[in-house]
Scaffold this active site. Structure first.
Site, PDB file in Angstrom:
ATOM      1  N   GLY A  31      43.700  42.731  33.850  1.00  0.00           N
ATOM      2  CA  GLY A  31      44.061  43.505  32.956  1.00  0.00           C
ATOM      3  C   GLY A  31      44.344  45.011  33.256  1.00  0.00           C
ATOM      4  N   LEU A  33      46.303  46.934  32.672  1.00  0.00           N
ATOM      5  CA  LEU A  33      47.410  47.422  33.443  1.00  0.00           C
ATOM      6  C   LEU A  33      48.214  48.485  33.625  1.00  0.00           C
ATOM      7  CD1 LEU A  33      49.183  44.752  31.086  1.00  0.00           C
ATOM      8  CD2 LEU A  33      47.833  43.383  33.409  1.00  0.00           C
ATOM      9  N   HIS A  34      48.304  48.354  35.392  1.00  0.00           N
ATOM     10  CA  HIS A  34      49.209  49.456  35.153  1.00  0.00           C
ATOM     11  C   HIS A  34      50.353  49.306  35.885  1.00  0.00           C
ATOM     12  CE1 HIS A  34      48.664  48.320  39.177  1.00  0.00           C
ATOM     13  NE2 HIS A  34      47.145  48.439  38.897  1.00  0.00           N
ATOM     14  N   GLU A  35      51.592  50.259  36.553  1.00  0.00           N
ATOM     15  CA  GLU A  35      52.749  49.806  37.026  1.00  0.00           C
ATOM     16  C   GLU A  35      53.412  49.426  37.366  1.00  0.00           C
ATOM     17  OE1 GLU A  35      56.260  50.630  36.573  1.00  0.00           O
ATOM     18  OE2 GLU A  35      56.133  51.117  35.225  1.00  0.00           O
ATOM     19  N   HIS A  37      51.251  46.424  38.428  1.00  0.00           N
ATOM     20  CA  HIS A  37      51.611  44.841  37.495  1.00  0.00           C
ATOM     21  C   HIS A  37      52.305  44.714  36.354  1.00  0.00           C
ATOM     22  CE1 HIS A  37      46.717  46.317  36.856  1.00  0.00           C
ATOM     23  NE2 HIS A  37      46.767  45.231  37.684  1.00  0.00           N
ATOM     24  N   GLN A  61      34.344  35.887  41.268  1.00  0.00           N
ATOM     25  CA  GLN A  61      34.992  36.962  42.025  1.00  0.00           C
ATOM     26  C   GLN A  61      34.031  38.432  42.416  1.00  0.00           C
ATOM     27  OE1 GLN A  61      39.454  37.091  40.442  1.00  0.00           O
ATOM     28  NE2 GLN A  61      39.432  38.891  41.522  1.00  0.00           N
ATOM     29  N   GLN A 154      44.288  38.924  49.729  1.00  0.00           N
ATOM     30  CA  GLN A 154      44.384  37.570  48.414  1.00  0.00           C
ATOM     31  C   GLN A 154      45.739  36.791  48.908  1.00  0.00           C
ATOM     32  OE1 GLN A 154      42.649  38.830  44.957  1.00  0.00           O
ATOM     33  NE2 GLN A 154      45.513  38.990  44.157  1.00  0.00           N
ATOM     34  N   SER A 186      45.959  51.182  41.284  1.00  0.00           N
ATOM     35  CA  SER A 186      45.031  50.288  40.832  1.00  0.00           C
ATOM     36  C   SER A 186      44.527  50.886  39.863  1.00  0.00           C
ATOM     37  CB  SER A 186      43.965  50.610  42.144  1.00  0.00           C
ATOM     38  OG  SER A 186      42.417  49.742  41.792  1.00  0.00           O
ATOM     39  N   SER A 187      44.053  49.368  39.266  1.00  0.00           N
ATOM     40  CA  SER A 187      42.831  49.576  38.041  1.00  0.00           C
ATOM     41  C   SER A 187      41.678  50.810  38.140  1.00  0.00           C
ATOM     42  CB  SER A 187      42.320  48.456  37.384  1.00  0.00           C
ATOM     43  OG  SER A 187      43.282  47.822  36.808  1.00  0.00           O
TER      44      SER A 187
HETATM   45  P1  AMP Z   1      43.965  43.032  39.384  1.00  0.00           P
HETATM   46  O1  AMP Z   1      44.499  42.820  38.016  1.00  0.00           O
HETATM   47  O2  AMP Z   1      44.095  43.527  40.111  1.00  0.00           O
HETATM   48  O3  AMP Z   1      43.358  41.643  40.212  1.00  0.00           O
HETATM   49  O4  AMP Z   1      45.428  42.390  40.271  1.00  0.00           O
HETATM   50  C1  AMP Z   1      46.286  40.908  39.815  1.00  0.00           C
HETATM   51  C2  AMP Z   1      47.290  41.418  40.243  1.00  0.00           C
HETATM   52  O5  AMP Z   1      49.027  42.678  40.526  1.00  0.00           O
HETATM   53  C3  AMP Z   1      47.362  41.257  41.958  1.00  0.00           C
HETATM   54  O6  AMP Z   1      49.142  40.287  42.084  1.00  0.00           O
HETATM   55  C4  AMP Z   1      47.588  42.396  42.665  1.00  0.00           C
HETATM   56  O7  AMP Z   1      47.615  42.407  43.997  1.00  0.00           O
HETATM   57  C5  AMP Z   1      48.167  43.601  41.879  1.00  0.00           C
HETATM   58  N1  AMP Z   1      48.745  45.159  41.890  1.00  0.00           N
HETATM   59  C6  AMP Z   1      47.450  45.741  41.729  1.00  0.00           C
HETATM   60  N2  AMP Z   1      47.534  46.888  41.803  1.00  0.00           N
HETATM   61  C7  AMP Z   1      48.818  46.588  42.639  1.00  0.00           C
HETATM   62  C8  AMP Z   1      50.247  47.628  43.027  1.00  0.00           C
HETATM   63  N3  AMP Z   1      49.678  49.214  43.099  1.00  0.00           N
HETATM   64  N4  AMP Z   1      51.235  47.022  43.293  1.00  0.00           N
HETATM   65  C9  AMP Z   1      51.925  45.822  43.332  1.00  0.00           C
HETATM   66  N5  AMP Z   1      50.808  44.893  42.852  1.00  0.00           N
HETATM   67  C10 AMP Z   1      49.902  45.106  42.552  1.00  0.00           C
END
Ligand code: AMP
Length: 290
Positions: A31, A33-35, A37, A61, A154, A186-187
């Site tokens: 969650g 969420l950004h571009e 995601h 985690q 990951q 990144s979140s």
């Molecule tokens: P998270 O919510 O941070 O656990 O990320 C969920 C999914 O989104 C994971 O597969 C991340 O690798 C991917 N993700 C997060 N940030 C980015 C980004 N800047 N560009 C591409 N994928 C992302």
């Protein structure tokens, strides 16, 4: 888009889709969420008939001193963004749904790529990731799942897990989405103060310099590591966890740079821990014969 919290409700909906012959794509997230995601959601829409997105801040985690409690949460905003993007189903489970009372089963990779780097700096992290991904795959049973290359180790862990457990789905990697100045979205960017936000571009600057060096012919990993460290150390707000050159599949350090490699970085900018990486494919050129 429908939002469901119960695994049984999710199963019923997905079974109907599958019975109608539709392919199901899945994007697991935590969650906020950004571009980055949303790019994964768009990719899943291209590849599948139905798209399921989970938003679950997975407690297993996070280490005891990490930011589980603080992690940004805004389910309403996430739901609006996902509906706009054309997702079909938002799975928003409680912790007790994913880990029912008394759940003690964990999934642990006993070797590379779940050793070194993130595994060394965040003990137990990949066990938490492998466990939740396995549980979510079992609940959703997707045909494919899309993960970001931003979390490169990951992604390698998930690919290994799917192969090792013979899970019947395809894993799709998607390139890192960046801000205009190169910062990987990144979140956790939300934690950065304005000076820290400016300093955070140092990760991308270090990776760009490393890429330039390799494209200019540098093949000694030790030289590239040193170059990345110099740049990171030039930023007073940054404290390095690691800056490495590793094999793209095993995530083990390499000596000579050739084939598919990843350059992963992790650094604290103030109290915020950021990671980034680039993937490179270096032709195994033989030295020109005289
Ligand atoms: P998270 O919510 O941070 O656990 O990320 C969920 C999914 O989104 C994971 O597969 C991340 O690798 C991917 N993700 C997060 N940030 C980015 C980004 N800047 N560009 C591409 N994928 C992302």
């Amino acid at each position: 888009m429908v939002t469901v919290a119960a695994a049984e409700d999710l199963r019923r909906i997905i079974t109907n889709w599958r019975d109608a012959g539709e392919r199901v794509g899945f994007v697991p997230t935590m969650g906020a969420l950004h571009e980055g995601h949303l790019a994964l959601v768009r990719r899943a829409r291209e590849l599948a008939d139905r798209v399921v997105v989970s938003v679950f801040v997975n407690p297993t985690q996070f280490g005891p001193d990490e930011d589980f409690e603080l992690y940004p949460r805004d389910a309403n905003r996430d739901a609006v963004l996902l509906a706009d993007e054309g997702a079909d189903l938002l799975f928003l489970p409680e912790v007790a749904t994913i880990y029912p009372d008394g759940a003690v089963t964990r999934v642990r990779l006993a070797g590379p790529p779940a050793t070194g780097l993130e595994a060394a700096h965040r003990p137990g992290h990949f066990e938490g990731v492998a466990t939740v991904v396995t549980l979510l795959f079992e609940i959703v049973r997707p045909d494919l799942a899309v993960f970001g290359e931003k979390d490169a180790q990951q992604l390698a862990v998930v690919r290994r897990l799917v192969r090792d457990l013979h899970l019947p789905l395809e894993i799709v990697g998607h390139p890192t989405v960046r801000e205009a100045d190169g910062l990987a979205m990144s979140s956790r960017d939300a934690y950065l103060s304005p000076p820290e936000r400016r300093a955070a571009t140092v990760l991308h600057r270090a990776l760009s310099a490393a890429r330039d060096a390799i494209e200019g012919g540098e093949r000694e990993a030790i030289t590239v590591r040193r170059r990345m460290r110099e740049i990171l150390e030039s930023e007073s707000l940054a404290a390095i966890d690691y800056a490495d050159v590793v094999d793209a599949e095993t995530f083990e350090p390499v000596t000579r740079i050739r084939g598919r490699v990843v350059l992963p970085l992790a650094a604290h900018i103030g109290k915020t821990r950021l990671i980034d990486n680039i993937h490179l494919e270096v032709a195994n050129a033989t030295s020109p014969s005289s």
